[in-house]
Design a protein around this motif. Structure first.
Motif, PDB file in Angstrom:
ATOM      1  N   THR A 142       1.219  -9.800  -3.170  1.00 15.06           N
ATOM      2  CA  THR A 142      -0.093  -9.551  -3.774  1.00 15.06           C
ATOM      3  C   THR A 142      -0.283  -8.056  -3.953  1.00 15.06           C
ATOM      4  OG1 THR A 142      -1.235  -9.415  -1.641  1.00 15.06           O
ATOM      5  CG2 THR A 142      -1.192 -11.583  -2.709  1.00 15.06           C
ATOM      6  N   ARG A 143      -1.315  -7.726  -4.712  1.00 20.07           N
ATOM      7  CA  ARG A 143      -1.642  -6.320  -4.919  1.00 20.07           C
ATOM      8  C   ARG A 143      -2.665  -5.886  -3.866  1.00 20.07           C
ATOM      9  NH1 ARG A 143      -3.320  -6.377 -11.122  1.00 20.07           N
ATOM     10  NH2 ARG A 143      -4.930  -7.586 -10.116  1.00 20.07           N
ATOM     11  N   PRO A 144      -2.585  -4.644  -3.392  1.00 23.26           N
ATOM     12  CA  PRO A 144      -3.530  -4.196  -2.359  1.00 23.26           C
ATOM     13  C   PRO A 144      -4.976  -4.257  -2.834  1.00 23.26           C
ATOM     14  CG  PRO A 144      -2.245  -2.345  -3.212  1.00 23.26           C
ATOM     15  CD  PRO A 144      -1.640  -3.591  -3.759  1.00 23.26           C
ATOM     16  N   ALA A 154      -1.703   1.655   0.284  1.00 23.02           N
ATOM     17  CA  ALA A 154      -0.944   0.936  -0.748  1.00 23.02           C
ATOM     18  C   ALA A 154      -1.701   0.942  -2.081  1.00 23.02           C
ATOM     19  CB  ALA A 154      -0.660  -0.497  -0.293  1.00 23.02           C
ATOM     20  N   ALA A 155      -3.025   0.762  -2.031  1.00 22.01           N
ATOM     21  CA  ALA A 155      -3.818   0.770  -3.265  1.00 22.01           C
ATOM     22  C   ALA A 155      -3.802   2.154  -3.912  1.00 22.01           C
ATOM     23  CB  ALA A 155      -5.249   0.323  -2.971  1.00 22.01           C
ATOM     24  N   HIS A 156      -3.793   3.205  -3.101  1.00 19.58           N
ATOM     25  CA  HIS A 156      -3.684   4.563  -3.660  1.00 19.58           C
ATOM     26  C   HIS A 156      -2.321   4.758  -4.322  1.00 19.58           C
ATOM     27  CE1 HIS A 156      -7.360   6.681  -2.800  1.00 19.58           C
ATOM     28  NE2 HIS A 156      -7.365   6.260  -1.546  1.00 19.58           N
ATOM     29  N   ARG A 157      -1.279   4.245  -3.700  1.00 18.79           N
ATOM     30  CA  ARG A 157       0.055   4.368  -4.308  1.00 18.79           C
ATOM     31  C   ARG A 157       0.104   3.659  -5.654  1.00 18.79           C
ATOM     32  NH1 ARG A 157       1.606   3.568   1.065  1.00 18.79           N
ATOM     33  NH2 ARG A 157       2.067   1.362   0.721  1.00 18.79           N
ATOM     34  N   ASN A 158      -0.637   2.560  -5.784  1.00 19.89           N
ATOM     35  CA  ASN A 158      -0.684   1.803  -7.046  1.00 19.89           C
ATOM     36  C   ASN A 158      -1.631   2.423  -8.069  1.00 19.89           C
ATOM     37  OD1 ASN A 158       1.023  -0.075  -5.966  1.00 19.89           O
ATOM     38  ND2 ASN A 158      -0.406  -1.798  -6.071  1.00 19.89           N
ATOM     39  N   GLY A 159      -2.397   3.412  -7.643  1.00 17.27           N
ATOM     40  CA  GLY A 159      -3.390   4.000  -8.532  1.00 17.27           C
ATOM     41  C   GLY A 159      -4.581   3.095  -8.754  1.00 17.27           C
ATOM     42  N   ALA A 160      -4.798   2.150  -7.854  1.00 17.81           N
ATOM     43  CA  ALA A 160      -5.872   1.179  -8.027  1.00 17.81           C
ATOM     44  C   ALA A 160      -7.199   1.633  -7.423  1.00 17.81           C
ATOM     45  CB  ALA A 160      -5.465  -0.156  -7.399  1.00 17.81           C
TER      46      ALA A 160
END
Length: 194
Positions: free
Chosen positions: A86-88, A138-144
């Motif tokens: 899943t996505r963070p 993890a969400a920061h790494r995804n740019g989310a």
């Protein structure tokens, strides 16, 4: 009666007491009487006191059980993200939705926060923070998430979520606004909570 059967009976009684106490504290508050808890659990008051010599000890057990459940749930969310399942940002949105729409656990934590079980509550918060840190990173790494969104921001949202006395339409509106405040999350809250 064999020792094994006695132990099994004792464990069943303990489980029934904890479940009954948890449900009664959630519905009526921490002032619920020990005799009410015993009746709801289907055990004698003496049996309840053999397992839990005071209400403070019983509340501590409830929070410990809840702590384990929350910890397992949060860890599973972080593991799903790290495994790529899943996505963070989806897990963070889901966590916000659970806090708002599944308020039973939140209400239990709020009720027990003013009680001697507060030490257990602090342990729940510390473990939860560690997992939220993993999700936010993890969400920061995804740019989310917006670059300036911190772990404290997400925790602030979690701890100030509307209570169950707020109409569901307003809870859903809060979720949508919270999602937008965190970053350019691509999914609608309605998709995450349905």
């Amino acid at each position: 009666m064999t020792d094994r059967r006695r132990r099994a009976d004792a464990q069943r009684n303990r489980t029934a007491i904890v479940e009954a106490a948890r449900d009664l504290v959630i519905t009526t508050g921490p002032e619920v009487g020990m005799d009410e808890i015993a009746a709801a659990a289907g055990v004698a008051v003496g049996t309840l006191y053999r397992h839990f010599p005071s209400k403070a000890v019983l509340l501590e057990a409830i929070v410990d059980d809840l702590s384990t459940s929350i910890d397992e749930s949060l860890t599973a969310a972080a593991d799903r993200v790290e495994d790529g399942a899943t996505r963070p940002e989806d897990e963070i949105t889901g966590l916000l939705a659970n806090i708002v729409l599944e308020v039973r656990q939140e209400r239990l934590l709020r009720f027990t926060a003013a009680d001697p079980a507060a030490d257990s509550l602090r342990r729940v918060q510390e473990r939860g923070r560690t997992v939220v840190e993993r999700l936010v990173a993890a969400a920061h790494r995804n740019g989310a998430l917006y670059a300036d969104v911190t772990v404290d921001d997400v925790i602030l949202l979690l701890t100030t979520a509307p209570s169950d006395s707020v109409p569901e339409s307003e809870q859903l509106r809060w979720l949508d606004l919270a999602r937008r405040a965190l970053g350019p999350l691509p999914r609608d809250v309605s998709e995450s909570v349905s």
